[in-house]
Write a protein that holds these residues in place. Sequence first.
Motif, PDB file in Angstrom:
ATOM      1  N   ASP A 142       1.687   5.469   6.639  1.00 16.67           N
ATOM      2  CA  ASP A 142       1.644   4.005   6.591  1.00 16.67           C
ATOM      3  C   ASP A 142       2.972   3.389   7.009  1.00 16.67           C
ATOM      4  O   ASP A 142       3.003   2.287   7.546  1.00 16.67           O
ATOM      5  CB  ASP A 142       1.288   3.521   5.185  1.00 16.67           C
TER       6      ASP A 142
ATOM      7  N   VAL B  66       0.823  -1.220   0.000  1.00 14.52           N
ATOM      8  CA  VAL B  66       0.000   0.000   0.000  1.00 14.52           C
ATOM      9  C   VAL B  66       0.858   1.272   0.000  1.00 14.52           C
ATOM     10  O   VAL B  66       0.676   2.136  -0.862  1.00 14.52           O
ATOM     11  CB  VAL B  66      -1.021  -0.023   1.153  1.00 14.52           C
ATOM     12  N   PRO B  67       1.818   1.448   0.937  1.00 16.60           N
ATOM     13  CA  PRO B  67       2.630   2.667   0.858  1.00 16.60           C
ATOM     14  C   PRO B  67       3.503   2.701  -0.397  1.00 16.60           C
ATOM     15  O   PRO B  67       3.763   3.789  -0.937  1.00 16.60           O
ATOM     16  CB  PRO B  67       3.483   2.640   2.123  1.00 16.60           C
TER      17      PRO B  67
ATOM     18  N   LYS C 106       1.339   4.078  -3.108  1.00 19.85           N
ATOM     19  CA  LYS C 106       1.115   5.515  -2.890  1.00 19.85           C
ATOM     20  C   LYS C 106       2.348   6.332  -3.293  1.00 19.85           C
ATOM     21  O   LYS C 106       2.222   7.379  -3.941  1.00 19.85           O
ATOM     22  CB  LYS C 106       0.759   5.778  -1.423  1.00 19.85           C
ATOM     23  N   LEU C 107       3.535   5.872  -2.912  1.00 18.83           N
ATOM     24  CA  LEU C 107       4.759   6.594  -3.281  1.00 18.83           C
ATOM     25  C   LEU C 107       4.974   6.576  -4.789  1.00 18.83           C
ATOM     26  O   LEU C 107       5.391   7.585  -5.374  1.00 18.83           O
ATOM     27  CB  LEU C 107       5.970   6.011  -2.547  1.00 18.83           C
TER      28      LEU C 107
ATOM     29  N   TRP D 115       0.676  10.740   3.093  1.00 19.17           N
ATOM     30  CA  TRP D 115      -0.229   9.632   3.392  1.00 19.17           C
ATOM     31  C   TRP D 115       0.558   8.313   3.431  1.00 19.17           C
ATOM     32  O   TRP D 115       0.345   7.474   4.300  1.00 19.17           O
ATOM     33  CB  TRP D 115      -1.293   9.614   2.318  1.00 19.17           C
ATOM     34  N   ALA D 116       1.492   8.151   2.503  1.00 21.31           N
ATOM     35  CA  ALA D 116       2.330   6.942   2.471  1.00 21.31           C
ATOM     36  C   ALA D 116       3.280   6.895   3.668  1.00 21.31           C
ATOM     37  O   ALA D 116       3.503   5.829   4.235  1.00 21.31           O
ATOM     38  CB  ALA D 116       3.118   6.886   1.164  1.00 21.31           C
TER      39      ALA D 116
ATOM     40  N   GLY E 243       2.607   6.439  -6.986  1.00 23.40           N
ATOM     41  CA  GLY E 243       1.618   7.383  -7.513  1.00 23.40           C
ATOM     42  C   GLY E 243       2.076   8.820  -7.366  1.00 23.40           C
ATOM     43  O   GLY E 243       1.859   9.648  -8.265  1.00 23.40           O
ATOM     44  N   ALA E 244       2.724   9.137  -6.255  1.00 24.12           N
ATOM     45  CA  ALA E 244       3.240  10.501  -6.056  1.00 24.12           C
ATOM     46  C   ALA E 244       4.308  10.826  -7.093  1.00 24.12           C
ATOM     47  O   ALA E 244       4.307  11.915  -7.682  1.00 24.12           O
ATOM     48  CB  ALA E 244       3.800  10.648  -4.644  1.00 24.12           C
TER      49      ALA E 244
ATOM     50  N   ILE F 101      -0.045  12.844  -1.162  1.00 32.77           N
ATOM     51  CA  ILE F 101      -0.024  11.381  -1.265  1.00 32.77           C
ATOM     52  C   ILE F 101       1.214  10.810  -0.574  1.00 32.77           C
ATOM     53  O   ILE F 101       1.142   9.775   0.099  1.00 32.77           O
ATOM     54  CB  ILE F 101      -0.101  10.944  -2.739  1.00 32.77           C
TER      55      ILE F 101
END
Length: 141
Positions: free
Chosen positions: A60, A17-18, A21-22, A56-57, A24-25, A53
């Motif tokens: 996590d 998950v993180p 997210k990373l 947010w990561a 995606g950033a 984002i």
Amino acid sequence: MHPPTSPARQWRVPPAVPAVKLAGAVGLVALGLLLADGDPVPLALAVAAAVGIAAWAVRDLLAPVRLAVDADGITVVRGYAGRRHLPWEAVEAVTVDRRTRFGLTGETLEIDAGETLHLLGRADLGAPPAEVAEAVRAARP
């Protein structure tokens, strides 16, 4: 003499998950650079979204354990990366909320502690909320 305590169980954010997210950033920044074409606004928007984002990561990574149970009670994540211990006496109910939207059913684990309600989804727990709710109820002395 204290009675023997049951072994603690914990549920955490899956490692993917993180990472997603990373990624995606980074992708957002790359897209901003691609679309900027001399205009700073698309790049600024992409960087701002990427920072959000990434933060947010990082949460996590700093607080991967979202829920833990033992004989003394439940520990849940609080705020950005803090923790809050709830003794079993404070836990009024452990339920699963199921909702269907756009043809997809989502489940959320709800831990009602009187004045506070703690909500955790599958991405927080790394397991189906219904299974976690059963385990939490079974851990209660």
